[in-house]
Design a protein around this motif. Sequence first.
Motif, PDB file in Angstrom:
ATOM      1  N   VAL A   1       0.882  -1.160   0.000  1.00 16.12           N
ATOM      2  CA  VAL A   1       0.000   0.000   0.000  1.00 16.12           C
ATOM      3  C   VAL A   1       0.923   1.214   0.000  1.00 16.12           C
ATOM      4  CG1 VAL A   1      -1.673   1.330   1.332  1.00 16.12           C
ATOM      5  CG2 VAL A   1      -1.891  -1.162   1.171  1.00 16.12           C
ATOM      6  N   ASP A   2       0.902   1.955  -1.083  1.00 15.16           N
ATOM      7  CA  ASP A   2       1.839   3.062  -1.295  1.00 15.16           C
ATOM      8  C   ASP A   2       1.277   4.346  -0.676  1.00 15.16           C
ATOM      9  OD1 ASP A   2       3.607   4.971  -2.186  1.00 15.16           O
ATOM     10  OD2 ASP A   2       3.590   4.321  -4.282  1.00 15.16           O
ATOM     11  N   VAL A   3       1.961   4.840   0.371  1.00 17.98           N
ATOM     12  CA  VAL A   3       1.530   6.090   1.017  1.00 17.98           C
ATOM     13  C   VAL A   3       2.571   7.191   0.806  1.00 17.98           C
ATOM     14  CG1 VAL A   3       0.169   4.871   2.761  1.00 17.98           C
ATOM     15  CG2 VAL A   3       2.562   5.448   3.243  1.00 17.98           C
ATOM     16  N   SER A   4       3.468   6.993  -0.166  1.00 21.95           N
ATOM     17  CA  SER A   4       4.572   7.933  -0.352  1.00 21.95           C
ATOM     18  C   SER A   4       4.107   9.334  -0.733  1.00 21.95           C
ATOM     19  CB  SER A   4       5.561   7.402  -1.396  1.00 21.95           C
ATOM     20  OG  SER A   4       4.923   7.189  -2.646  1.00 21.95           O
ATOM     21  N   ALA A   5       2.869   9.457  -1.289  1.00 18.48           N
ATOM     22  CA  ALA A   5       2.377  10.783  -1.695  1.00 18.48           C
ATOM     23  C   ALA A   5       1.765  11.561  -0.531  1.00 18.48           C
ATOM     24  CB  ALA A   5       1.344  10.638  -2.807  1.00 18.48           C
ATOM     25  N   LEU A   6       1.639  10.937   0.633  1.00 15.50           N
ATOM     26  CA  LEU A   6       1.101  11.648   1.805  1.00 15.50           C
ATOM     27  C   LEU A   6       2.233  12.449   2.460  1.00 15.50           C
ATOM     28  CD1 LEU A   6      -1.225   8.945   3.413  1.00 15.50           C
ATOM     29  CD2 LEU A   6      -1.870  10.871   1.968  1.00 15.50           C
ATOM     30  N   ASN A   7       2.597  13.560   1.824  1.00 14.68           N
ATOM     31  CA  ASN A   7       3.776  14.305   2.249  1.00 14.68           C
ATOM     32  C   ASN A   7       3.499  15.806   2.387  1.00 14.68           C
ATOM     33  OD1 ASN A   7       3.471  14.954  -0.426  1.00 14.68           O
ATOM     34  ND2 ASN A   7       5.424  14.090  -1.100  1.00 14.68           N
ATOM     35  N   ASN A   8       2.312  16.126   2.908  1.00 13.31           N
ATOM     36  CA  ASN A   8       1.917  17.528   3.015  1.00 13.31           C
ATOM     37  C   ASN A   8       1.644  17.942   4.459  1.00 13.31           C
ATOM     38  OD1 ASN A   8       1.557  18.151   0.021  1.00 13.31           O
ATOM     39  ND2 ASN A   8       0.208  16.383   0.266  1.00 13.31           N
ATOM     40  N   VAL A   9       2.023  19.180   4.770  1.00 20.10           N
ATOM     41  CA  VAL A   9       1.558  19.813   5.996  1.00 20.10           C
ATOM     42  C   VAL A   9       0.198  20.423   5.658  1.00 20.10           C
ATOM     43  CG1 VAL A   9       1.985  21.606   7.726  1.00 20.10           C
ATOM     44  CG2 VAL A   9       3.905  20.294   6.781  1.00 20.10           C
ATOM     45  N   ILE A  10      -0.862  19.853   6.197  1.00 19.03           N
ATOM     46  CA  ILE A  10      -2.218  20.256   5.817  1.00 19.03           C
ATOM     47  C   ILE A  10      -2.565  21.640   6.368  1.00 19.03           C
ATOM     48  CG2 ILE A  10      -4.665  19.666   5.937  1.00 19.03           C
ATOM     49  CD1 ILE A  10      -3.048  17.744   4.225  1.00 19.03           C
ATOM     50  N   SER A  11      -2.295  21.855   7.646  1.00 19.39           N
ATOM     51  CA  SER A  11      -2.614  23.142   8.255  1.00 19.39           C
ATOM     52  C   SER A  11      -1.853  23.314   9.555  1.00 19.39           C
ATOM     53  CB  SER A  11      -4.125  23.257   8.523  1.00 19.39           C
ATOM     54  OG  SER A  11      -4.529  22.293   9.479  1.00 19.39           O
ATOM     55  N   ILE A  12      -1.690  24.578   9.956  1.00 21.50           N
ATOM     56  CA  ILE A  12      -1.062  24.919  11.232  1.00 21.50           C
ATOM     57  C   ILE A  12      -1.970  25.914  11.944  1.00 21.50           C
ATOM     58  CG2 ILE A  12       0.926  26.018  12.353  1.00 21.50           C
ATOM     59  CD1 ILE A  12       2.636  25.055   9.999  1.00 21.50           C
TER      60      ILE A  12
END
Length: 499
Positions: free
Chosen positions: A46-57
């Motif tokens: 299961v490829d999760v390599s694209a989950l590389n974002n800071v969504i919010s602060i």
Amino acid sequence: MEAHNSAVKSISERVRHFYEAKTAFRVYHGSTNSTRHANFDREAIVDVSALNNVISIDSEKRTALVEPNVPMDVLVRETMRAGLLPPVVMEFPGITVGGGFVGTAGESSSFKHGFFDRTVLSAEVVLANGTVVTASETSNQELFEGLRGSFGTLGVLTLVEMRLIELKKYVKITYHPTTSIDNAMQRVQQETRREETVYIDGILFSKDSGVIVTGRLTDGTPTSAQPLRRFSRPWNEWFWIHAKSVASKPSSTPVTEIVPVEDYLFRYDRGAFWTGMYAFRHFFIPFTRLTRFLLDYFMHTRIMYHALHASGHTDRYIIQDIAFPAGNAARFVEWVDNVLGIYPLWLCPLRADGRSSMGHPRAYQNDGNVFDGEYINVGVWGPYPSSEPAYVGMNRALEAKAKELGGLKWLYGRAFYTEEEWWTIYDKKRYEALREKYHATSLPTVWDKVKDRGRREDFGPGLKGWLKRVVKGNGLLSGFYGVYKALRGGDYLLKKKPA
């Protein structure tokens, strides 16, 4: 957030496909800061390599929503823009948020804030049956606790909410020279009791020489008495070499410097602590400030890890971190001094709850008693040229000594236990109950993921396979091969698609 939710939906569907087909799978992140051998099958991931974002602060709440593949340097850069900072930042820029949460990840602020997982407030997880849940101290609390040190074996991590602290421009660091192993351990424990101290770690250069480095966040400006010092630019000296020069001065008076926050946090990136020094020796290159400057590109951890895995040199080095009850750490260092003679050694104090972040260990120590005090981590990283049986034997001796002294290994390193030995250290009954409750029995266990597999590569047939066998069997050639692969880039974990 819409893009994130869409990605999580796709991940959930793929996980559910494997679950319904009763097919085992592994979670693929795209890179690793582990020294264990790894090779992923494209058809069973299961490829999760694209989950590389800071969504919010959220500056007011001092929290951030972060996807698991965000590396430390990106996380620091984004939070600094909001005037905030993660309480615990792993020293290598490429270590990810997800790796820090479900792996074993601490740093010089962990005596105060705990391991990185203790900075996480909640986690979004795709369970192994495809269900998406949120876990925290108030919701799915058992799962939330179980995720610590689980290495992705209870579900697929897709998002975390983490707390942040106020940013200041600099870290004021003070070098405290030490003159013995006991002196170093005493200094570490003394400094953890100072309220104003935020960062503490130490380096032992020999049994008689070391330095404990303390730090606190400050907006104060550098002065002649407390000069500005940087470690990130190619012409700057490596941190540990500078620390050694301070420790070796005739006067044992502490020295204080002002360091930009990012330079401090990633001070060990250039040279990967001191292991980069061994690359110079391996290639017969003089280890001087000029050569370090000229070869700086190769001496950053992202490149070094790529080269390390491609070359197979994890089989030639002992690379282990072990957390000990503070009173036993000196005895372990004395054993390393007598048996291995490896220096430098890294020291890092850890909060009393550190043990619960380290791979589902049993509640008690080797003597059957519960230890609820502070820990001191000892990092042992150095070459051990030997035959494979001797290499494995020494690592097993190290593991036995760690168990004798109540120590617990960080599981990014290779584990040489037998399965029976493993489950005398880790709580199989509680862990398997969690896996059953959260439908995770189709996932590999922590033992499956960390057990040593040796270096059993399929080099393939024909001339190409023969050339690979020749290269990987020669220390110097395999080193050049690792550098070549790192320069070429690309994936070094996934198996290649068949032609």
